[in-house]
Design a protein around this motif. Structure first.
Motif, PDB file in Angstrom:
ATOM      1  N   GLY A 170      13.281 -11.542   0.826  1.00 27.64           N
ATOM      2  CA  GLY A 170      13.849 -12.834   0.501  1.00 27.64           C
ATOM      3  C   GLY A 170      15.103 -13.130   1.301  1.00 27.64           C
ATOM      4  N   VAL A 171      15.802 -14.193   0.899  1.00 31.80           N
ATOM      5  CA  VAL A 171      16.960 -14.678   1.644  1.00 31.80           C
ATOM      6  C   VAL A 171      18.236 -14.046   1.111  1.00 31.80           C
ATOM      7  CG1 VAL A 171      18.232 -16.718   2.383  1.00 31.80           C
ATOM      8  CG2 VAL A 171      15.772 -16.854   1.988  1.00 31.80           C
ATOM      9  N   SER A 172      19.013 -13.457   2.020  1.00 36.31           N
ATOM     10  CA  SER A 172      20.283 -12.842   1.654  1.00 36.31           C
ATOM     11  C   SER A 172      21.172 -12.771   2.883  1.00 36.31           C
ATOM     12  CB  SER A 172      20.066 -11.423   1.084  1.00 36.31           C
ATOM     13  OG  SER A 172      21.294 -10.720   0.991  1.00 36.31           O
ATOM     14  N   ALA A 173      22.473 -12.889   2.674  1.00 40.19           N
ATOM     15  CA  ALA A 173      23.416 -12.791   3.783  1.00 40.19           C
ATOM     16  C   ALA A 173      23.642 -11.343   4.197  1.00 40.19           C
ATOM     17  CB  ALA A 173      24.753 -13.429   3.400  1.00 40.19           C
ATOM     18  N   GLN A 174      23.046 -10.405   3.456  1.00 37.78           N
ATOM     19  CA  GLN A 174      23.204  -8.980   3.768  1.00 37.78           C
ATOM     20  C   GLN A 174      21.859  -8.317   4.083  1.00 37.78           C
ATOM     21  OE1 GLN A 174      24.794 -10.125   0.666  1.00 37.78           O
ATOM     22  NE2 GLN A 174      26.552 -10.574   1.971  1.00 37.78           N
ATOM     23  N   VAL A 175      20.829  -9.105   4.341  1.00 34.54           N
ATOM     24  CA  VAL A 175      19.487  -8.537   4.498  1.00 34.54           C
ATOM     25  C   VAL A 175      19.403  -7.568   5.678  1.00 34.54           C
ATOM     26  CG1 VAL A 175      18.652 -10.436   5.941  1.00 34.54           C
ATOM     27  CG2 VAL A 175      17.034  -9.113   4.565  1.00 34.54           C
ATOM     28  N   GLY A 176      20.191  -7.812   6.726  1.00 33.51           N
ATOM     29  CA  GLY A 176      20.123  -6.927   7.886  1.00 33.51           C
ATOM     30  C   GLY A 176      21.269  -5.942   7.987  1.00 33.51           C
ATOM     31  N   GLN A 177      22.101  -5.889   6.953  1.00 33.71           N
ATOM     32  CA  GLN A 177      23.289  -5.040   7.004  1.00 33.71           C
ATOM     33  C   GLN A 177      22.920  -3.563   7.170  1.00 33.71           C
ATOM     34  OE1 GLN A 177      25.731  -5.263   3.493  1.00 33.71           O
ATOM     35  NE2 GLN A 177      27.551  -4.534   4.572  1.00 33.71           N
ATOM     36  N   GLY A 178      23.472  -2.930   8.186  1.00 32.54           N
ATOM     37  CA  GLY A 178      23.267  -1.505   8.408  1.00 32.54           C
ATOM     38  C   GLY A 178      21.979  -1.145   9.121  1.00 32.54           C
ATOM     39  N   LEU A 179      21.127  -2.131   9.406  1.00 29.64           N
ATOM     40  CA  LEU A 179      19.842  -1.817  10.039  1.00 29.64           C
ATOM     41  C   LEU A 179      20.005  -1.279  11.456  1.00 29.64           C
ATOM     42  CD1 LEU A 179      17.447  -4.690   8.885  1.00 29.64           C
ATOM     43  CD2 LEU A 179      17.324  -2.265   8.305  1.00 29.64           C
ATOM     44  N   GLU A 180      21.074  -1.714  12.142  1.00 30.74           N
ATOM     45  CA  GLU A 180      21.291  -1.213  13.504  1.00 30.74           C
ATOM     46  C   GLU A 180      21.518   0.302  13.498  1.00 30.74           C
ATOM     47  OE1 GLU A 180      25.010  -2.530  11.599  1.00 30.74           O
ATOM     48  OE2 GLU A 180      23.199  -3.634  12.133  1.00 30.74           O
ATOM     49  N   PHE A 181      22.240   0.781  12.471  1.00 35.89           N
ATOM     50  CA  PHE A 181      22.511   2.221  12.392  1.00 35.89           C
ATOM     51  C   PHE A 181      21.277   2.987  11.915  1.00 35.89           C
ATOM     52  CE2 PHE A 181      26.712   0.201  11.693  1.00 35.89           C
ATOM     53  CZ  PHE A 181      27.290   0.599  12.883  1.00 35.89           C
ATOM     54  N   GLN A 182      20.484   2.363  11.051  1.00 38.73           N
ATOM     55  CA  GLN A 182      19.233   3.002  10.645  1.00 38.73           C
ATOM     56  C   GLN A 182      18.294   3.148  11.841  1.00 38.73           C
ATOM     57  OE1 GLN A 182      17.171   1.608   7.131  1.00 38.73           O
ATOM     58  NE2 GLN A 182      19.071   0.950   6.163  1.00 38.73           N
ATOM     59  N   ALA A 183      18.229   2.115  12.683  1.00 43.43           N
ATOM     60  CA  ALA A 183      17.349   2.172  13.854  1.00 43.43           C
ATOM     61  C   ALA A 183      17.806   3.260  14.822  1.00 43.43           C
ATOM     62  CB  ALA A 183      17.327   0.816  14.551  1.00 43.43           C
ATOM     63  N   ILE A 184      19.106   3.340  15.061  1.00 46.43           N
ATOM     64  CA  ILE A 184      19.630   4.380  15.959  1.00 46.43           C
ATOM     65  C   ILE A 184      19.378   5.761  15.377  1.00 46.43           C
ATOM     66  CG2 ILE A 184      21.737   5.355  16.951  1.00 46.43           C
ATOM     67  CD1 ILE A 184      22.797   2.491  17.186  1.00 46.43           C
ATOM     68  N   THR A 185      19.608   5.915  14.064  1.00 41.16           N
ATOM     69  CA  THR A 185      19.360   7.198  13.410  1.00 41.16           C
ATOM     70  C   THR A 185      17.902   7.599  13.536  1.00 41.16           C
ATOM     71  OG1 THR A 185      21.120   6.745  11.801  1.00 41.16           O
ATOM     72  CG2 THR A 185      19.543   8.471  11.240  1.00 41.16           C
ATOM     73  N   ALA A 186      16.997   6.640  13.343  1.00 39.63           N
ATOM     74  CA  ALA A 186      15.560   6.926  13.454  1.00 39.63           C
ATOM     75  C   ALA A 186      15.196   7.386  14.852  1.00 39.63           C
ATOM     76  CB  ALA A 186      14.754   5.680  13.078  1.00 39.63           C
ATOM     77  N   VAL A 187      15.740   6.714  15.860  1.00 39.92           N
ATOM     78  CA  VAL A 187      15.443   7.075  17.245  1.00 39.92           C
ATOM     79  C   VAL A 187      15.961   8.475  17.571  1.00 39.92           C
ATOM     80  CG1 VAL A 187      15.947   6.503  19.654  1.00 39.92           C
ATOM     81  CG2 VAL A 187      15.354   4.688  18.040  1.00 39.92           C
ATOM     82  N   VAL A 188      17.186   8.760  17.161  1.00 46.24           N
ATOM     83  CA  VAL A 188      17.770  10.081  17.419  1.00 46.24           C
ATOM     84  C   VAL A 188      17.030  11.155  16.637  1.00 46.24           C
ATOM     85  CG1 VAL A 188      19.860  11.490  17.182  1.00 46.24           C
ATOM     86  CG2 VAL A 188      20.026   9.140  18.003  1.00 46.24           C
ATOM     87  N   LEU A 189      16.638  10.828  15.407  1.00 46.05           N
ATOM     88  CA  LEU A 189      15.870  11.768  14.593  1.00 46.05           C
ATOM     89  C   LEU A 189      14.556  12.126  15.281  1.00 46.05           C
ATOM     90  CD1 LEU A 189      15.656  13.278  11.888  1.00 46.05           C
ATOM     91  CD2 LEU A 189      14.652  11.222  10.890  1.00 46.05           C
ATOM     92  N   GLY A 190      14.014  11.187  16.037  1.00 44.21           N
ATOM     93  CA  GLY A 190      12.781  11.436  16.785  1.00 44.21           C
ATOM     94  C   GLY A 190      12.983  12.251  18.050  1.00 44.21           C
TER      95      GLY A 190
END
Length: 313
Positions: free
Chosen positions: A220-240
């Motif tokens: 749904g709609v939220s002003a925080q929907v993407g908050q922290g996703l950049e760090f999750q994506a980087i963590t996922a890539v490094v974890l791989g």
């Protein structure tokens, strides 16, 4: 493929643990529901991989996801007829943000960490200014079906994953890794370093746009929907197992890293662990993965000649 085996083994263990705690997980509906939840992060990780393996960062994707959702809600405002034009606009917006990130990083020679951090702040400020902290409007049912309906989310994820793998198998992927491994050697070999890196940033912006469309439908709609996703994506890539600084890592491992991170969060949730611990877990994973890579690489890379293109799938 060999480089992806360790993270695939970890993913298998986590999925088995989830199945033990929640037997419904092994049923098709349960597993596909998990894939639907993981889809936005996996897509973001695939885009982030393209940038990181070329030796750069993209910290703007989380804010871009928020912008995509907020803009969509404001422009559609429940009007079904506006769905497809707005979807096209969101894709263009993602491409433009990626283009700006790439152009500033390569042509103006501003470090990508600073460029994309600045873009993250610009986008976050723009969202707050436009919404006052409270997004207005509503998403149409036609828009929300992409994130709500499991079939659509899984189909989009499969298309993105296959496209990413094929892209890295092609000459572009090998060139991208060569640039991350040794930019000067790649340039002397005739590679158009600036163009390739700009394309990587554009594709990262595109991945954020697609992830935003899925998240808008799912959360749904939220002003925080993407908050922290950049760090999750980087963590996922490094974890791989993808090395920060570029030149080494596979897109399959990066995708597996995103699934692994989502599986870990799912398992913690099943055990009733506080969601606030998510950031702590990400921090520990990021530090541990980078430290493990730093310890391992001197022994693995001693015989290698700098500038070699490494495995891409």
């Amino acid at each position: 493929m060999k480089r992806a085996l360790p993270i695939l083994a970890v993913l298998a263990v986590l999925l088995a643990a989830i199945a033990i705690v929640n037997p419904f997980f092994i049923e098709p509906a349960g597993f596909l529901s998990f894939v639907r939840r993981a889809a936005p992060l996996v897509i973001l990780a695939a885009g982030q991989y393209l940038v990181i393996v070329a030796g750069e960062f993209d910290l703007s994707v989380g804010s871009l996801v928020t912008v995509e959702v907020v803009v969509a809600a404001r422009l559609i405002d429940g009007d079904e007829a506006a769905t497809w034009p707005v979807l096209a606009l969101l894709i263009v917006l993602g491409l433009v943000v990626g283009l700006v990130n790439g152009a500033v990083t390569t042509l103006l020679r501003v470090p990508s960490f600073i460029t994309t951090l600045g873009m993250m702040l610009v986008l976050s400020g723009a969202v707050f200014l436009w919404t006052g902290g409270a997004p207005r409007g509503a998403l149409s049912e036609a828009f929300r079906m992409f994130g709500r309906q499991t079939g659509w989310a899984v189909l989009i994820l499969v298309v993105v994953a296959v496209a990413a793998v094929l892209l890295m198998w092609a000459n572009f992927g090998r060139t991208l890794i060569a640039i991350g491994d040794n930019e000067r050697a790649a340039a002397l070999s005739g590679v158009r370093v600036t163009r390739v890196r700009i394309i990587a940033f554009i594709l990262s912006g595109l991945s954020a746009a697609v992830a935003g469309i899925l998240l808008g439908g799912f959360a749904g709609v939220s002003a925080q929907v993407g908050q922290g996703l950049e760090f999750q994506a980087i963590t996922a890539v490094v974890l791989g197992g993808v090395v920060l600084g570029g030149g080494r890592g596979t897109v399959i491992a990066a995708i597996a890293g995103a699934f692994t991170l989502e599986a870990l969060f799912t398992l913690l949730n099943l055990y009733g662990v506080s969601g606030a611990l998510k950031f702590t877990v990400q921090g520990v994973i990021l530090i541990a993965a980078v430290a493990a890579g730093a310890i391992r690489l001197p022994f693995l890379d001693a015989p290698k000649v700098k500038g070699d293109a490494h495995a891409v799938s």
